[in-house]
Scaffold this motif. Structure first.
Motif, PDB file in Angstrom:
ATOM      1  N   ALA A  65       0.818  -1.216   0.000  1.00  0.00           N
ATOM      2  CA  ALA A  65       0.000   0.000   0.000  1.00  0.00           C
ATOM      3  C   ALA A  65       0.848   1.262   0.000  1.00  0.00           C
ATOM      4  O   ALA A  65       0.496   2.241  -0.665  1.00  0.00           O
ATOM      5  CB  ALA A  65      -0.941   0.001   1.210  1.00  0.00           C
ATOM      6  N   TYR A  69       0.613   3.825  -3.096  1.00  0.00           N
ATOM      7  CA  TYR A  69       0.089   5.183  -2.945  1.00  0.00           C
ATOM      8  C   TYR A  69       1.052   6.191  -3.572  1.00  0.00           C
ATOM      9  O   TYR A  69       0.651   7.041  -4.357  1.00  0.00           O
ATOM     10  CB  TYR A  69      -0.134   5.522  -1.467  1.00  0.00           C
ATOM     11  N   VAL A  93      -7.332   5.360   1.338  1.00  0.00           N
ATOM     12  CA  VAL A  93      -7.344   4.293   2.347  1.00  0.00           C
ATOM     13  C   VAL A  93      -8.659   3.519   2.289  1.00  0.00           C
ATOM     14  O   VAL A  93      -8.667   2.289   2.345  1.00  0.00           O
ATOM     15  CB  VAL A  93      -7.075   4.870   3.757  1.00  0.00           C
ATOM     16  N   VAL A  97      -8.629  -0.419   1.611  1.00  0.00           N
ATOM     17  CA  VAL A  97      -8.980  -1.269   2.759  1.00  0.00           C
ATOM     18  C   VAL A  97      -9.933  -2.383   2.318  1.00  0.00           C
ATOM     19  O   VAL A  97      -9.861  -3.500   2.849  1.00  0.00           O
ATOM     20  CB  VAL A  97      -9.556  -0.425   3.916  1.00  0.00           C
TER      21      VAL A  97
END
Length: 169
Positions: A65, A69, A93, A97
C-alpha cells in the motif's frame, strides 16, 4: 472527405486515448511494484514466520500500500505538493482497505480448507499466497477506476501542480 470527422476531433480523440493508455501503463507498472512488495511480505510472514493468514495479509497489504500510494499519486496521476488528508489520503485508504479485507477473508478461507487436506506445507504456502495475489489481480481494475475518479475530483478541487492548502483541524 464528406462524412469524415474534423481532423482536430480525430487528434483530440487520439490524444485522449494516448493519455489514457499512458495512465493505464503507469498504473500497471506501479501495481506490479506494489504487488511484488505485497507478495514478498506475505510469503515471508506466512511461509517463513508462520504467521496467520490474516496477519500475513495485513503485513503484505501494508508493504504494497505504501509504495502503491506514492507511485499512483506521483507517477500515474502526477499529483505534486502536500496531499490533502480529507480529499486524498482518506478516500485512498477507504478504497484499498476493501482489498485488504477481501485478502484477509480469502486467505483465511483457503488456509482453513488446505489445513484439513493432505497437501504439504510448501504447497499450502504456494496456494494461499496465490489466493492473496489473486485478490489483488481481481481488484486491479476496480481500484484503477475508483482512484481515477478520486484524482479527477481532486484535480477539480485543487488544480494539478498546486500545493494543497493546509487543512484546518
Amino acid at each position: 472527405m464528406p462524412g469524415s470527422p474534423h481532423p482536430s476531433l480525430v487528434d483530440g480523440r487520439r490524444s485522449r486515448r494516448t493519455m489514457w493508455a499512458g495512465k493505464v501503463a503507469r498504473y500497471t507498472g506501479g501495481s506490479v511494484v506494489a504487488a511484488i512488495c505485497s507478495e514478498a511480505a506475505f510469503v515471508v510472514m506466512y511461509g517463513v514466520v508462520h504467521a496467520t493468514p490474516v496477519w500475513s495479509s495485513g503485513v503484505g497489504w501494508l508493504a504494497g500500500a505504501l509504495p502503491n500510494y506514492w507511485l499512483n499519486r506521483s507517477w500515474t496521476w502526477r499529483q505534486r505538493g502536500r496531499p490533502s488528508i480529507r480529499h486524498e489520503v482518506l478516500p485512498y485508504v477507504a478504497i484499498i482497505v476493501g482489498t485488504l479485507l477481501l485478502a484477509m477473508l480469502v486467505t483465511h478461507a483457503v488456509d482453513g480448507w488446505l489445513r484439513d487436506s493432505t497437501v504439504s506445507s510448501s504447497v499450502r504456502v504456494f496456494l494461499v499466497a496465490g489466493a492473496f495475489l489473486g485478490v489483488y489481480v481481481a481488484m486491479f481494475l476496480l481500484r484503477f477506476f475508483l482512484l481515477d475518479r478520486m484524482f479527477a475530483r481532486l484535480d477539480r478541487v485543487v488544480p494539478a501542480g498546486a500545493a494543497a492548502a493546509p487543512e484546518r483541524r
